[in-house]
Design an enzyme around this catalytic site. Structure first.
Site, PDB file in Angstrom:
ATOM      1  N   ASP A 118      35.218  34.071  63.875  1.00 29.74           N
ATOM      2  CA  ASP A 118      34.342  34.538  64.947  1.00 29.74           C
ATOM      3  C   ASP A 118      34.096  33.355  65.867  1.00 29.74           C
ATOM      4  O   ASP A 118      33.885  32.223  65.391  1.00 29.74           O
ATOM      5  CB  ASP A 118      33.030  35.075  64.380  1.00 29.74           C
ATOM      6  CG  ASP A 118      33.202  36.414  63.680  1.00 29.74           C
ATOM      7  OD1 ASP A 118      34.164  37.137  63.998  1.00 29.74           O
ATOM      8  OD2 ASP A 118      32.371  36.740  62.818  1.00 29.74           O
ATOM      9  N   ASP A 134      36.573  42.233  67.376  1.00 29.50           N
ATOM     10  CA  ASP A 134      35.324  42.989  67.170  1.00 29.50           C
ATOM     11  C   ASP A 134      34.957  43.770  68.430  1.00 29.50           C
ATOM     12  O   ASP A 134      34.489  44.907  68.355  1.00 29.50           O
ATOM     13  CB  ASP A 134      34.175  42.048  66.807  1.00 29.50           C
ATOM     14  CG  ASP A 134      34.374  41.332  65.488  1.00 29.50           C
ATOM     15  OD1 ASP A 134      35.153  41.824  64.642  1.00 29.50           O
ATOM     16  OD2 ASP A 134      33.744  40.274  65.296  1.00 29.50           O
TER      17      ASP A 134
END
Length: 162
Positions: A118, A134
């Site tokens: 991330d 995402d």
């Protein structure tokens, strides 16, 4: 035989291209000099975070379960695209391309690294760090819900028009 070969071929090729695009974005954004240059940005910055869970770090350290869910979801999307997708349904095709690419991107990272990287941090709000894949998954799910709702409303109006 697929319902519409053009739609299925477009779906496969575009999904792979978008997945590779997302991987390239990740590779650029996690470079240390890019992270440093975005530190003082009031809107967002790029960071490097290993996430062994799903969205919002749910199911932390359940990489195998999340990988299995990703594989099942991809298989279902592929079967649907093969059997039902028509090239004339351009919005649905593109939505499924984004969904499949997002799932594939996170799945490949989970299977190869044991975690998902991330790297997008919103600086103006206290929110979870996330990645490009995402975003694809979240937006696609919202668009699919809208498409399904729109189709159902159209069917309802058509049945009750009188």
């Amino acid at each position: 035989m697929p319902k519409d070969k053009r739609a299925f071929i477009f779906f496969i090729i575009t999904s792979i291209v978008l997945w590779q695009f997302g991987a390239s974005i990740r590779d650029i954004c996690i470079k240390p000099d890019i992270q440093i240059s975005t530190l003082n940005n009031p809107i967002f910055s790029f960071v490097y975070l290993k996430n062994t869970g799903g969205a919002f770090s749910l199911f932390n350290d359940f990489t195998n379960l999340l990988s299995l869910c990703g594989i099942i979801a991809l298989i279902c999307i592929l079967i649907y695209a093969y059997k039902k997708l028509e090239f004339s349904q351009k919005f649905k095709v593109l939505t499924l391309v984004c969904l499949a690419s997002g799932i594939l991107g996170n799945l490949v990272e989970r299977l190869t690294n044991g975690y998902v990287i991330d790297f997008i941090k919103l600086n103006f709000i206290n929110f979870a760090v996330f990645n490009f894949f995402d975003i694809l998954i979240s937006v696609s799910i919202i668009l699919l819900a809208g498409l399904i709702s729109y189709d159902e409303i159209r069917k309802y109006i058509k049945q009750h028009k009188g």
